[in-house]
Design a protein around this motif. Structure first.
Motif, PDB file in Angstrom:
ATOM      1  N   MET A   1      21.152  -7.081  24.851  1.00 44.05           N
ATOM      2  CA  MET A   1      21.712  -7.151  23.509  1.00 44.05           C
ATOM      3  C   MET A   1      20.891  -8.071  22.620  1.00 44.05           C
ATOM      4  O   MET A   1      20.568  -7.726  21.503  1.00 44.05           O
ATOM      5  N   LEU A   2      20.549  -9.250  23.134  1.00 43.19           N
ATOM      6  CA  LEU A   2      19.719 -10.176  22.375  1.00 43.19           C
ATOM      7  C   LEU A   2      18.325  -9.598  22.158  1.00 43.19           C
ATOM      8  O   LEU A   2      17.738  -9.752  21.094  1.00 43.19           O
ATOM      9  N   SER A   3      17.824  -8.893  23.177  1.00 48.68           N
ATOM     10  CA  SER A   3      16.499  -8.304  23.040  1.00 48.68           C
ATOM     11  C   SER A   3      16.497  -7.194  21.991  1.00 48.68           C
ATOM     12  O   SER A   3      15.524  -7.063  21.238  1.00 48.68           O
ATOM     13  N   ASP A   4      17.556  -6.400  21.943  1.00 45.97           N
ATOM     14  CA  ASP A   4      17.645  -5.371  20.900  1.00 45.97           C
ATOM     15  C   ASP A   4      17.668  -5.993  19.508  1.00 45.97           C
ATOM     16  O   ASP A   4      17.028  -5.495  18.585  1.00 45.97           O
ATOM     17  N   THR A   5      18.383  -7.087  19.377  1.00 47.43           N
ATOM     18  CA  THR A   5      18.428  -7.783  18.085  1.00 47.43           C
ATOM     19  C   THR A   5      17.052  -8.307  17.700  1.00 47.43           C
ATOM     20  O   THR A   5      16.636  -8.185  16.545  1.00 47.43           O
ATOM     21  N   LEU A   6      16.345  -8.853  18.680  1.00 51.77           N
ATOM     22  CA  LEU A   6      14.999  -9.362  18.401  1.00 51.77           C
ATOM     23  C   LEU A   6      14.053  -8.229  18.004  1.00 51.77           C
ATOM     24  O   LEU A   6      13.239  -8.373  17.085  1.00 51.77           O
ATOM     25  N   ILE A   7      14.175  -7.087  18.674  1.00 48.40           N
ATOM     26  CA  ILE A   7      13.343  -5.927  18.320  1.00 48.40           C
ATOM     27  C   ILE A   7      13.649  -5.469  16.895  1.00 48.40           C
ATOM     28  O   ILE A   7      12.733  -5.195  16.104  1.00 48.40           O
ATOM     29  N   PHE A   8      14.915  -5.413  16.534  1.00 47.54           N
ATOM     30  CA  PHE A   8      15.288  -5.002  15.177  1.00 47.54           C
ATOM     31  C   PHE A   8      14.791  -6.001  14.140  1.00 47.54           C
ATOM     32  O   PHE A   8      14.368  -5.621  13.050  1.00 47.54           O
ATOM     33  N   ILE A   9      14.827  -7.279  14.481  1.00 52.55           N
ATOM     34  CA  ILE A   9      14.314  -8.295  13.547  1.00 52.55           C
ATOM     35  C   ILE A   9      12.818  -8.121  13.338  1.00 52.55           C
ATOM     36  O   ILE A   9      12.317  -8.179  12.204  1.00 52.55           O
ATOM     37  N   LEU A  10      12.075  -7.882  14.427  1.00 60.62           N
ATOM     38  CA  LEU A  10      10.625  -7.668  14.302  1.00 60.62           C
ATOM     39  C   LEU A  10      10.317  -6.427  13.473  1.00 60.62           C
ATOM     40  O   LEU A  10       9.408  -6.429  12.637  1.00 60.62           O
ATOM     41  N   ILE A  11      11.086  -5.369  13.699  1.00 63.60           N
ATOM     42  CA  ILE A  11      10.885  -4.145  12.907  1.00 63.60           C
ATOM     43  C   ILE A  11      11.199  -4.406  11.432  1.00 63.60           C
ATOM     44  O   ILE A  11      10.453  -3.967  10.539  1.00 63.60           O
ATOM     45  N   ALA A  12      12.273  -5.130  11.177  1.00 63.42           N
ATOM     46  CA  ALA A  12      12.639  -5.423   9.784  1.00 63.42           C
ATOM     47  C   ALA A  12      11.551  -6.258   9.099  1.00 63.42           C
ATOM     48  O   ALA A  12      11.192  -5.989   7.945  1.00 63.42           O
ATOM     49  N   ILE A  13      11.007  -7.247   9.808  1.00 66.45           N
ATOM     50  CA  ILE A  13       9.928  -8.052   9.223  1.00 66.45           C
ATOM     51  C   ILE A  13       8.708  -7.176   8.938  1.00 66.45           C
ATOM     52  O   ILE A  13       8.088  -7.283   7.874  1.00 66.45           O
ATOM     53  N   GLY A  14       8.375  -6.294   9.858  1.00 65.14           N
ATOM     54  CA  GLY A  14       7.228  -5.397   9.646  1.00 65.14           C
ATOM     55  C   GLY A  14       7.429  -4.475   8.465  1.00 65.14           C
ATOM     56  O   GLY A  14       6.514  -4.276   7.648  1.00 65.14           O
ATOM     57  N   VAL A  15       8.619  -3.938   8.342  1.00 71.82           N
ATOM     58  CA  VAL A  15       8.906  -3.042   7.208  1.00 71.82           C
ATOM     59  C   VAL A  15       8.871  -3.817   5.893  1.00 71.82           C
ATOM     60  O   VAL A  15       8.359  -3.320   4.886  1.00 71.82           O
TER      61      VAL A  15
END
Length: 117
Positions: free
Chosen positions: A1-15
């Motif tokens: 769950m925490l890893s999914d959140t971190l992945i979404f944060i990285l994607i959001a920063i990239g976008v």
């Protein structure tokens, strides 16, 4: 769950970085500042997107042991290295071509290409 959140944060920063590159292209006054904004923002944005892919691959490889995630991670690393080299050299070539075609930088303090002539 925490890893999914971190992945979404990285994607959001990239976008967000890639979107700022688009804004820079639309808002900046000349080819040099537009090129600078586009190159920096897309490079950083793509780095964050690749970090998200690396994390996704690592977590799925550790949980399933499937080798396809290693292949995806290696492919992403190749893309990242290629982007780092081609983005910088491509933008340099475009800026030099713009200068040679007569596009002078606005409000330039130092113009070393003009001094070489």
């Amino acid at each position: 769950m925490l890893s999914d959140t971190l992945i979404f944060i990285l994607i959001a920063i990239g976008v967000i970085f890639n979107a700022l590159g688009i804004v820079g292209i639309l808002r900046f006054p000349d080819v040099y500042t537009r090129l600078h904004a586009e190159t920096k923002m897309t490079t950083f944005g793509t780095i964050f997107l690749c970090l998200a892919v690396f994390l996704y691959c690592l977590l799925n490889y550790l949980s399933s042991g499937d080798g396809q995630y290693i292949d995806l991670g290696i492919s992403t690393a190749v893309v990242l290295v290629a982007l780092a080299f081609t983005n910088a050299t491509g933008s340099h070539a475009i800026a030099r071509a713009a200068y040679k075609s007569g596009q002078k930088p606005e409000n330039a303090v130092v113009d070393r290409l003009e001094a070489k002539k």
